[in-house]
Design an enzyme around this catalytic site. Structure first.
Site, PDB file in Angstrom:
ATOM      1  N   ARG A 152       0.578  -1.156  -0.091  1.00 34.80           N
ATOM      2  CA  ARG A 152       0.177   0.017   0.097  1.00 34.80           C
ATOM      3  C   ARG A 152       0.791   1.274  -0.102  1.00 34.80           C
ATOM      4  O   ARG A 152       1.704   1.220   0.922  1.00 34.80           O
ATOM      5  CB  ARG A 152      -0.775  -0.066   1.298  1.00 34.80           C
ATOM      6  CG  ARG A 152      -1.545   1.185   1.641  1.00 34.80           C
ATOM      7  CD  ARG A 152      -2.801   1.459   0.460  1.00 34.80           C
ATOM      8  NE  ARG A 152      -3.755   2.469   0.918  1.00 34.80           N
ATOM      9  CZ  ARG A 152      -3.469   3.706   0.964  1.00 34.80           C
ATOM     10  NH1 ARG A 152      -2.338   4.048   0.288  1.00 34.80           N
ATOM     11  NH2 ARG A 152      -4.529   4.597   1.230  1.00 34.80           N
TER      12      ARG A 152
ATOM     13  N   GLU B  82     -11.270   5.328  -5.061  1.00 34.93           N
ATOM     14  CA  GLU B  82     -11.727   3.766  -5.145  1.00 34.93           C
ATOM     15  C   GLU B  82     -11.973   3.480  -6.276  1.00 34.93           C
ATOM     16  O   GLU B  82     -12.684   4.266  -7.143  1.00 34.93           O
ATOM     17  CB  GLU B  82     -12.808   3.454  -4.004  1.00 34.93           C
ATOM     18  CG  GLU B  82     -12.305   4.099  -2.425  1.00 34.93           C
ATOM     19  CD  GLU B  82     -11.085   3.145  -2.161  1.00 34.93           C
ATOM     20  OE1 GLU B  82     -11.112   1.692  -2.387  1.00 34.93           O
ATOM     21  OE2 GLU B  82     -10.350   3.510  -1.330  1.00 34.93           O
TER      22      GLU B  82
ATOM     23  N   ARG C   4      -1.066  -5.552   4.945  1.00 35.53           N
ATOM     24  CA  ARG C   4      -0.380  -5.101   3.723  1.00 35.53           C
ATOM     25  C   ARG C   4       0.458  -4.120   3.985  1.00 35.53           C
ATOM     26  O   ARG C   4       0.650  -3.664   5.227  1.00 35.53           O
ATOM     27  CB  ARG C   4      -1.204  -3.932   2.729  1.00 35.53           C
ATOM     28  CG  ARG C   4      -2.316  -4.716   2.102  1.00 35.53           C
ATOM     29  CD  ARG C   4      -3.010  -3.703   1.471  1.00 35.53           C
ATOM     30  NE  ARG C   4      -3.768  -2.575   2.209  1.00 35.53           N
ATOM     31  CZ  ARG C   4      -4.569  -1.563   1.829  1.00 35.53           C
ATOM     32  NH1 ARG C   4      -5.064  -1.650   0.816  1.00 35.53           N
ATOM     33  NH2 ARG C   4      -4.959  -0.787   2.785  1.00 35.53           N
TER      34      ARG C   4
END
Length: 168
Positions: free
Chosen positions: A49, A57, A91
């Site tokens: 990330r 998004e 992540r």
């Protein structure tokens, strides 16, 4: 002798964590505008990330273009990741570099990302965002009503899942 063994055991446990502050590999997948998959030399896939930024998004206006911008910058390329954290989804969070190019900074400059003020303390990113906004680059060219920061988009989706119309 046992003190030496304890010291060696301690170093064996802590040294890999210190070395893991940087990852290198090839980008083999792009999930969205701020998440990718890295394939390390050891053939391990690591979800990364991008730190300091947030991009629209999927389904949000400019989401597909932000994903494409990250792909154009990083997909298939050798990168270096300065690891900052592990997020709640497991992540690795980090700053990504393709050669000398800071991918987070470039996405902000192109108007494909917001500075994620909650997690960033990089004043250069704030300048790049102001410049992109003033020049109406990328998402800043969208009508005001469509420029919803992703963190607000996600919060609205959690409150009213059916209320947000997805953009193809």
């Amino acid at each position: 002798m046992s003190a030496v063994l304890v010291l060696l055991a301690f170093l064996a446990l802590t040294l890999p964590a210190a070395i893991a502050d940087e990852l290198r590999g090839r980008v083999v997948g792009i999930s969205d505008g701020d998440t990718l998959t890295l394939l390390t030399a050891g053939r391990e896939q690591v979800r990364i990330r991008l730190s300091d930024i947030d991009t629209p998004e999927r389904g949000q206006p400019y989401g597909n273009r932000a994903r494409q911008a990250l792909s154009d910058l990083a997909f298939g390329k050798q990168v270096r990741i300065e690891v900052r954290d592990i997020d709640r989804y497991g992540r690795t969070v980090g700053r990504i570099f393709v050669g000398a190019l800071d991918v987070s900074a470039e996405l902000v400059k192109r108007g494909a990302a917001w500075v994620f003020r909650r997690y960033s303390n990089d004043p250069a990113l704030l300048r790049y965002e102001a410049e992109a906004r003033a020049a109406r680059r990328g998402l800043w060219a969208l009508p005001e009503a469509e420029r919803i920061p992703p963190w607000e988009w996600r919060a609205a989706a959690r409150r009213h899942p059916a209320s947000l119309q997805l953009v193809p």
